[in-house]
Design a protein around this motif. Structure first.
Motif, mmCIF file in Angstrom:
data_model
loop_
_atom_site.group_PDB
_atom_site.id
_atom_site.type_symbol
_atom_site.label_atom_id
_atom_site.label_comp_id
_atom_site.label_asym_id
_atom_site.label_seq_id
_atom_site.Cartn_x
_atom_site.Cartn_y
_atom_site.Cartn_z
ATOM 1 N N GLU A 31 0.832 -1.210 0.000
ATOM 2 C CA GLU A 31 0.000 0.000 0.000
ATOM 3 C C GLU A 31 0.864 1.256 0.000
ATOM 4 O O GLU A 31 0.518 2.249 -0.645
ATOM 5 C CB GLU A 31 -0.944 -0.002 1.205
ATOM 6 N N GLY A 32 1.971 1.222 0.701
ATOM 7 C CA GLY A 32 2.868 2.377 0.721
ATOM 8 C C GLY A 32 3.424 2.689 -0.656
ATOM 9 O O GLY A 32 3.478 3.859 -1.060
ATOM 10 N N LEU A 33 3.802 1.658 -1.385
ATOM 11 C CA LEU A 33 4.324 1.870 -2.736
ATOM 12 C C LEU A 33 3.209 2.330 -3.678
ATOM 13 O O LEU A 33 3.430 3.196 -4.526
ATOM 14 C CB LEU A 33 5.001 0.605 -3.266
ATOM 15 N N LYS A 34 2.026 1.801 -3.513
ATOM 16 C CA LYS A 34 0.894 2.256 -4.329
ATOM 17 C C LYS A 34 0.662 3.754 -4.126
ATOM 18 O O LYS A 34 0.459 4.496 -5.092
ATOM 19 C CB LYS A 34 -0.384 1.486 -3.984
ATOM 20 N N LYS A 35 0.703 4.193 -2.871
ATOM 21 C CA LYS A 35 0.502 5.619 -2.580
ATOM 22 C C LYS A 35 1.595 6.466 -3.217
ATOM 23 O O LYS A 35 1.333 7.546 -3.755
ATOM 24 C CB LYS A 35 0.451 5.849 -1.074
ATOM 25 N N GLU A 36 2.817 5.982 -3.164
ATOM 26 C CA GLU A 36 3.938 6.717 -3.771
ATOM 27 C C GLU A 36 3.807 6.761 -5.288
ATOM 28 O O GLU A 36 4.099 7.784 -5.925
ATOM 29 C CB GLU A 36 5.266 6.086 -3.358
ATOM 30 N N LEU A 37 3.357 5.680 -5.888
ATOM 31 C CA LEU A 37 3.131 5.654 -7.337
ATOM 32 C C LEU A 37 2.050 6.657 -7.742
ATOM 33 O O LEU A 37 2.182 7.348 -8.765
ATOM 34 C CB LEU A 37 2.755 4.244 -7.800
ATOM 35 N N ILE A 38 0.998 6.752 -6.936
ATOM 36 C CA ILE A 38 -0.064 7.726 -7.213
ATOM 37 C C ILE A 38 0.474 9.149 -7.066
ATOM 38 O O ILE A 38 0.187 10.020 -7.898
ATOM 39 C CB ILE A 38 -1.285 7.488 -6.291
ATOM 40 N N ARG A 39 1.261 9.400 -6.040
ATOM 41 C CA ARG A 39 1.859 10.737 -5.861
ATOM 42 C C ARG A 39 2.698 11.096 -7.090
ATOM 43 O O ARG A 39 2.655 12.237 -7.561
ATOM 44 C CB ARG A 39 2.734 10.761 -4.603
ATOM 45 N N TRP A 40 3.474 10.133 -7.577
ATOM 46 C CA TRP A 40 4.320 10.361 -8.748
ATOM 47 C C TRP A 40 3.463 10.649 -9.982
ATOM 48 O O TRP A 40 3.761 11.560 -10.763
ATOM 49 C CB TRP A 40 5.218 9.137 -8.963
ATOM 50 N N ALA A 41 2.399 9.889 -10.162
ATOM 51 C CA ALA A 41 1.524 10.084 -11.320
ATOM 52 C C ALA A 41 0.834 11.444 -11.266
ATOM 53 O O ALA A 41 0.724 12.137 -12.278
ATOM 54 C CB ALA A 41 0.488 8.960 -11.391
ATOM 55 N N VAL A 42 0.371 11.848 -10.096
ATOM 56 C CA VAL A 42 -0.281 13.152 -9.945
ATOM 57 C C VAL A 42 0.724 14.276 -10.185
ATOM 58 O O VAL A 42 0.400 15.288 -10.820
ATOM 59 C CB VAL A 42 -0.949 13.270 -8.557
ATOM 60 N N PHE A 44 3.075 14.287 -12.213
ATOM 61 C CA PHE A 44 3.287 14.401 -13.658
ATOM 62 C C PHE A 44 2.411 15.509 -14.235
ATOM 63 O O PHE A 44 2.847 16.259 -15.114
ATOM 64 C CB PHE A 44 2.972 13.065 -14.331
ATOM 65 N N GLN A 45 1.202 15.636 -13.744
ATOM 66 C CA GLN A 45 0.288 16.652 -14.243
ATOM 67 C C GLN A 45 0.771 18.060 -13.922
ATOM 68 O O GLN A 45 0.398 19.012 -14.603
ATOM 69 C CB GLN A 45 -1.106 16.406 -13.679
ATOM 70 N N GLU A 46 1.593 18.177 -12.885
ATOM 71 C CA GLU A 46 2.179 19.473 -12.551
ATOM 72 C C GLU A 46 3.418 19.759 -13.402
ATOM 73 O O GLU A 46 3.724 20.910 -13.688
ATOM 74 C CB GLU A 46 2.532 19.510 -11.068
ATOM 75 N N VAL A 47 4.126 18.715 -13.787
ATOM 76 C CA VAL A 47 5.329 18.865 -14.616
ATOM 77 C C VAL A 47 4.943 19.189 -16.057
ATOM 78 O O VAL A 47 5.542 20.048 -16.698
ATOM 79 C CB VAL A 47 6.187 17.572 -14.568
ATOM 80 N N VAL A 48 3.929 18.503 -16.559
ATOM 81 C CA VAL A 48 3.516 18.660 -17.952
ATOM 82 C C VAL A 48 2.128 19.288 -17.987
ATOM 83 O O VAL A 48 1.145 18.641 -17.671
ATOM 84 C CB VAL A 48 3.492 17.305 -18.674
ATOM 85 N N ASP A 49 2.059 20.528 -18.352
ATOM 86 C CA ASP A 49 0.797 21.252 -18.477
ATOM 87 C C ASP A 49 0.401 21.244 -19.947
ATOM 88 O O ASP A 49 1.060 21.869 -20.774
ATOM 89 C CB ASP A 49 0.976 22.683 -17.963
ATOM 90 N N LEU A 50 -0.663 20.532 -20.271
ATOM 91 C CA LEU A 50 -1.079 20.413 -21.673
ATOM 92 C C LEU A 50 -1.448 21.751 -22.304
ATOM 93 O O LEU A 50 -1.375 21.910 -23.509
ATOM 94 C CB LEU A 50 -2.275 19.468 -21.792
ATOM 95 N N TYR A 51 -1.845 22.706 -21.483
ATOM 96 C CA TYR A 51 -2.309 23.974 -22.027
ATOM 97 C C TYR A 51 -1.354 25.128 -21.760
ATOM 98 O O TYR A 51 -1.617 26.250 -22.149
ATOM 99 C CB TYR A 51 -3.689 24.300 -21.452
ATOM 100 N N GLY A 52 -0.276 24.844 -21.099
ATOM 101 C CA GLY A 52 0.660 25.907 -20.738
ATOM 102 C C GLY A 52 1.936 25.843 -21.566
ATOM 103 O O GLY A 52 1.980 25.297 -22.658
ATOM 104 N N SER A 53 2.963 26.407 -20.999
ATOM 105 C CA SER A 53 4.240 26.454 -21.687
ATOM 106 C C SER A 53 4.942 25.102 -21.599
ATOM 107 O O SER A 53 4.516 24.196 -20.888
ATOM 108 C CB SER A 53 5.116 27.541 -21.059
ATOM 109 N N ALA A 54 6.034 24.984 -22.319
ATOM 110 C CA ALA A 54 6.830 23.752 -22.306
ATOM 111 C C ALA A 54 7.337 23.492 -20.890
ATOM 112 O O ALA A 54 7.670 24.421 -20.157
ATOM 113 C CB ALA A 54 7.993 23.881 -23.271
ATOM 114 N N PRO A 55 7.391 22.220 -20.499
ATOM 115 C CA PRO A 55 7.860 21.911 -19.142
ATOM 116 C C PRO A 55 9.330 22.268 -18.963
ATOM 117 O O PRO A 55 10.118 22.193 -19.903
ATOM 118 C CB PRO A 55 7.635 20.410 -19.023
ATOM 119 N N ARG A 56 9.680 22.650 -17.752
ATOM 120 C CA ARG A 56 11.076 22.931 -17.435
ATOM 121 C C ARG A 56 11.840 21.614 -17.435
ATOM 122 O O ARG A 56 11.380 20.624 -16.875
ATOM 123 C CB ARG A 56 11.185 23.591 -16.066
#
Length: 90
Positions: A31-42, A44-56
């Motif tokens: 369960e701990g790893l599942k939670k960490e995987l979800i944190r990582w996936a979420v 991603f949405q902050e790193v790559v903004d489909l409607y914004g500028s290119a990711p840093r």
């Protein structure tokens, strides 16, 4: 063979051959790893903004590095009978 890859609105574990997206609730890791995987996936949405500028590039690198660490953890928990690869964002 499993693939760890972040994508929008999807759990980050995929079949590396057919691209089936596995539900983390049914995936045999802690369960701990599942939670960490979800944190990582979420994150991603902050790193790559489909409607914004290119990711840093530093943010992309940090996210990919985190994904590599998680891939190693998934491999460790699943054991030698499973092959797990990482697909970084580029």
């Amino acid at each position: 063979m499993y693939k760890l890859e972040a994508d929008f609105s999807a759990d980050p574990i995929w079949c590396a051959e057919c691209s089936y997206n596995f539900d983390l609730d049914d995936f045999p890791v802690s369960e701990g790893l599942k939670k960490e995987l979800i944190r990582w996936a979420v994150a991603f949405q902050e790193v790559v903004d489909l409607y914004g500028s290119a990711p840093r590039q530093d943010a992309v690198k940090a996210h990919n590095d985190w994904g590599r660490l998680l891939t190693a953890q998934v491999k460790s928990e699943l054991g030698d009978g499973y092959k797990v690869i990482f697909h970084p964002y580029s």
